[in-house]
Design a protein around this motif. Structure first.
Motif, PDB file in Angstrom:
ATOM      1  N   PRO A   1     -18.011  26.742   0.673  1.00 60.05           N
ATOM      2  CA  PRO A   1     -19.398  26.403   0.999  1.00 60.05           C
ATOM      3  C   PRO A   1     -19.939  25.167   0.276  1.00 60.05           C
ATOM      4  CG  PRO A   1     -19.312  28.392  -0.332  1.00 60.05           C
ATOM      5  CD  PRO A   1     -17.897  28.048   0.038  1.00 60.05           C
ATOM      6  N   GLN A   2     -19.355  24.829  -0.874  1.00 64.88           N
ATOM      7  CA  GLN A   2     -19.839  23.650  -1.608  1.00 64.88           C
ATOM      8  C   GLN A   2     -19.184  22.358  -1.134  1.00 64.88           C
ATOM      9  OE1 GLN A   2     -18.153  26.185  -3.135  1.00 64.88           O
ATOM     10  NE2 GLN A   2     -19.777  27.383  -4.053  1.00 64.88           N
ATOM     11  N   ALA A   3     -18.148  22.474  -0.332  1.00 64.45           N
ATOM     12  CA  ALA A   3     -17.408  21.291   0.117  1.00 64.45           C
ATOM     13  C   ALA A   3     -18.095  20.638   1.308  1.00 64.45           C
ATOM     14  CB  ALA A   3     -15.981  21.678   0.493  1.00 64.45           C
ATOM     15  N   ARG A   4     -17.889  19.344   1.409  1.00 64.29           N
ATOM     16  CA  ARG A   4     -18.420  18.588   2.546  1.00 64.29           C
ATOM     17  C   ARG A   4     -17.263  18.120   3.420  1.00 64.29           C
ATOM     18  NH1 ARG A   4     -21.577  13.736   0.992  1.00 64.29           N
ATOM     19  NH2 ARG A   4     -19.694  13.339  -0.158  1.00 64.29           N
ATOM     20  N   LEU A   5     -17.489  18.104   4.724  1.00 66.18           N
ATOM     21  CA  LEU A   5     -16.510  17.571   5.663  1.00 66.18           C
ATOM     22  C   LEU A   5     -16.473  16.057   5.457  1.00 66.18           C
ATOM     23  CD1 LEU A   5     -14.581  18.149   8.014  1.00 66.18           C
ATOM     24  CD2 LEU A   5     -16.525  17.916   9.550  1.00 66.18           C
ATOM     25  N   LEU A   6     -15.337  15.537   4.994  1.00 63.47           N
ATOM     26  CA  LEU A   6     -15.221  14.129   4.615  1.00 63.47           C
ATOM     27  C   LEU A   6     -13.957  13.500   5.180  1.00 63.47           C
ATOM     28  CD1 LEU A   6     -15.959  14.492   0.780  1.00 63.47           C
ATOM     29  CD2 LEU A   6     -17.533  13.617   2.518  1.00 63.47           C
ATOM     30  N   GLU A   7     -13.950  12.190   5.210  1.00 63.69           N
ATOM     31  CA  GLU A   7     -12.718  11.457   5.470  1.00 63.69           C
ATOM     32  C   GLU A   7     -11.866  11.619   4.212  1.00 63.69           C
ATOM     33  OE1 GLU A   7     -10.170   9.444   7.807  1.00 63.69           O
ATOM     34  OE2 GLU A   7     -12.202  10.008   8.403  1.00 63.69           O
ATOM     35  N   PRO A   8     -10.622  12.064   4.332  1.00 60.52           N
ATOM     36  CA  PRO A   8      -9.839  12.336   3.130  1.00 60.52           C
ATOM     37  C   PRO A   8      -9.408  11.072   2.396  1.00 60.52           C
ATOM     38  CG  PRO A   8      -8.488  12.650   5.072  1.00 60.52           C
ATOM     39  CD  PRO A   8      -9.894  12.386   5.550  1.00 60.52           C
ATOM     40  N   PRO A   9      -9.358  11.136   1.063  1.00 58.52           N
ATOM     41  CA  PRO A   9      -8.802  10.006   0.302  1.00 58.52           C
ATOM     42  C   PRO A   9      -7.314   9.857   0.633  1.00 58.52           C
ATOM     43  CG  PRO A   9      -9.266  11.867  -1.164  1.00 58.52           C
ATOM     44  CD  PRO A   9      -9.777  12.232   0.200  1.00 58.52           C
ATOM     45  N   SER A  10      -6.729   8.744   0.273  1.00 58.59           N
ATOM     46  CA  SER A  10      -5.349   8.435   0.686  1.00 58.59           C
ATOM     47  C   SER A  10      -4.345   9.500   0.265  1.00 58.59           C
ATOM     48  CB  SER A  10      -4.926   7.068   0.155  1.00 58.59           C
ATOM     49  OG  SER A  10      -4.971   7.066  -1.266  1.00 58.59           O
ATOM     50  N   GLU A  11      -4.468  10.064  -0.937  1.00 62.39           N
ATOM     51  CA  GLU A  11      -3.492  11.075  -1.354  1.00 62.39           C
ATOM     52  C   GLU A  11      -3.616  12.356  -0.530  1.00 62.39           C
ATOM     53  OE1 GLU A  11      -6.645  11.086  -4.732  1.00 62.39           O
ATOM     54  OE2 GLU A  11      -5.783   9.641  -3.365  1.00 62.39           O
ATOM     55  N   VAL A  12      -4.822  12.694  -0.094  1.00 65.32           N
ATOM     56  CA  VAL A  12      -5.020  13.849   0.778  1.00 65.32           C
ATOM     57  C   VAL A  12      -4.528  13.527   2.188  1.00 65.32           C
ATOM     58  CG1 VAL A  12      -6.739  15.384   1.822  1.00 65.32           C
ATOM     59  CG2 VAL A  12      -6.907  14.791  -0.606  1.00 65.32           C
ATOM     60  N   ALA A  13      -4.779  12.321   2.648  1.00 65.48           N
ATOM     61  CA  ALA A  13      -4.292  11.909   3.972  1.00 65.48           C
ATOM     62  C   ALA A  13      -2.772  11.989   4.037  1.00 65.48           C
ATOM     63  CB  ALA A  13      -4.779  10.495   4.298  1.00 65.48           C
TER      64      ALA A  13
END
Length: 189
Positions: free
Chosen positions: A47-59
């Protein structure tokens, strides 16, 4: 990795979700055919997380998860994971599961014995059923006694577990206990 974010992404098996914190990946939701259901589950789980474009290491992790679901073996042993808030017993189970090489398996009893808790096979299974980062902690590499399948709490159940093991090469007949090469009668004496 910074902040607390999550991403929804498509794979060959359906939509997945992955959450990250400043310390590493903190959650994975397994493929589901309904992207909306995956996003709703992700918002409940993190619930605290936001839907985001992932950083390169997550991508890069997302790309590897896509490749795995398309049938290409991948090893996630070097991916930073955030297990903050996970009880010590579960953390020990997850650390040991991460050490199981791709293409190999252990039993729940093997894991219990190796973490110094012989007789705790059922507790190991329960810990793996609560795994917040399946695939990254490869709970699918842990089988029941005698090479039986055991359970798998992710969508797709045991069939998904068997598919992952097949992709990783762990289901080759010569690796299954029933079909393993036996010592010759001369060498058993």
């Amino acid at each position: 990795m910074s902040g607390l974010g999550f991403v929804i992404f498509e794979t060959a098996l359906g939509a997945c979700a992955l959450a990250w914190s400043a310390n590493g990946v903190c959650g994975v939701r397994f493929p589901h055919p309904d992207r909306g259901a995956v996003e709703a589950e992700a918002r409940r789980a993190w619930p605290q997380a936001r839907l985001l474009e992932p950083p390169s290491e997550v991508a890069a992790i997302v790309a590897d998860l896509r490749a795995l679901t398309a049938g290409e073996p991948r090893d996630f042993g070097d991916v930073a994971i955030d297990l903050s808030g996970v009880p010590d017993f579960q953390r020990r189970v997850y650390d040991l599961a991460r050490a199981i090489p791709c293409g190999q398996t252990l039993t729940y009893g093997d894991v219990a014995a190796r973490i110094g808790a012989p007789g705790a096979a059922r507790a190991v299974g329960e810990a793996l059923g609560r795994n917040p980062v399946p695939i990254l902690v490869p709970c699918h590499r842990v089988l029941a006694a005698g090479g039986r399948r055991g359970g798998f709490s992710a969508p797709g159940g045991v069939a998904a577990k068997m598919r992952l093991l097949q992709i990783e090469g762990a289901l080759a007949l010569e690796r299954l206990p029933l079909f393993a090469p036996q010592a010759s009668s001369a060498s058993r004496k």
